[in-house]
Design a protein around this motif. Structure first.
Motif, PDB file in Angstrom:
ATOM      1  N   CYS A   3      15.949   6.740  -6.699  1.00  0.00           N
ATOM      2  CA  CYS A   3      15.344   7.732  -7.574  1.00  0.00           C
ATOM      3  C   CYS A   3      13.942   7.321  -7.983  1.00  0.00           C
ATOM      4  N   THR A   6      11.253  11.766 -11.147  1.00  0.00           N
ATOM      5  CA  THR A   6      11.890  13.091 -11.225  1.00  0.00           C
ATOM      6  C   THR A   6      12.815  13.421 -10.071  1.00  0.00           C
ATOM      7  N   THR A   7      12.736  12.684  -8.963  1.00  0.00           N
ATOM      8  CA  THR A   7      13.526  13.031  -7.783  1.00  0.00           C
ATOM      9  C   THR A   7      14.423  11.890  -7.338  1.00  0.00           C
ATOM     10  N   LEU A  17      16.555  16.883  -7.830  1.00  0.00           N
ATOM     11  CA  LEU A  17      15.900  16.407  -9.034  1.00  0.00           C
ATOM     12  C   LEU A  17      16.873  15.537  -9.802  1.00  0.00           C
ATOM     13  N   ARG A  18      16.369  14.684 -10.679  1.00  0.00           N
ATOM     14  CA  ARG A  18      17.237  13.764 -11.418  1.00  0.00           C
ATOM     15  C   ARG A  18      18.294  14.482 -12.237  1.00  0.00           C
ATOM     16  N   ASP A  19      17.993  15.703 -12.677  1.00  0.00           N
ATOM     17  CA  ASP A  19      18.974  16.454 -13.474  1.00  0.00           C
ATOM     18  C   ASP A  19      20.054  17.094 -12.607  1.00  0.00           C
ATOM     19  N   ASP A  36       7.389   9.433  -5.691  1.00  0.00           N
ATOM     20  CA  ASP A  36       8.308  10.413  -6.267  1.00  0.00           C
ATOM     21  C   ASP A  36       8.413  11.719  -5.480  1.00  0.00           C
ATOM     22  N   THR A  55       8.398  17.970  -2.225  1.00  0.00           N
ATOM     23  CA  THR A  55       7.996  19.007  -3.173  1.00  0.00           C
ATOM     24  C   THR A  55       7.720  20.322  -2.460  1.00  0.00           C
TER      25      THR A  55
END
Length: 103
Positions: A3, A6-7, A17-19, A36, A55
């Motif tokens: 990670c 954010t990714t 994405l981290r979420d 990232d 991205t």
């Protein structure tokens, strides 16, 4: 799984994405995660390598090709996930890619 801020990219060939949102499949040959958002992928069959922008989903050929014996160099970003430069030798010259300059 590796990670950035954010990714995340997993060994089972996915990116998200981290979420946990925006999960997408990646080619099985995807390697590293740097700045990232960038990974390298092998072009099949044995056609070299490309830099993949997670991205935008776009990629660029790095110009790396196997020699007559099928041997070649491989660029693996992500050894330092915050490094903004990728550098390698190609036909007697060095190629340097500044990932921070890619928009």
């Amino acid at each position: 799984m590796r990670c950035g801020v954010t990714t995340c990219a997993g060994r089972s060939s996915f990116y998200r994405l981290r979420d946990g949102s925006q999960e997408r499949d990646l080619p099985q040959s995807a390697m590293g995660l740097v700045h990232d958002r960038f990974m390298t992928v092998h072009l099949a069959p044995a056609r070299g390598q490309a830099l993949l922008d997670l991205t935008t989903g776009r990629s660029g050929d790095l110009g790396l090709r196997p020699d007559a014996k099928g041997q070649g160099i491989s660029v693996q970003p992500g050894l330092d996930p915050y490094d903004r430069l990728i550098a390698y030798e190609l036909k007697g010259q060095y190629v340097i890619i500044d990932l921070a300059r890619i928009r």
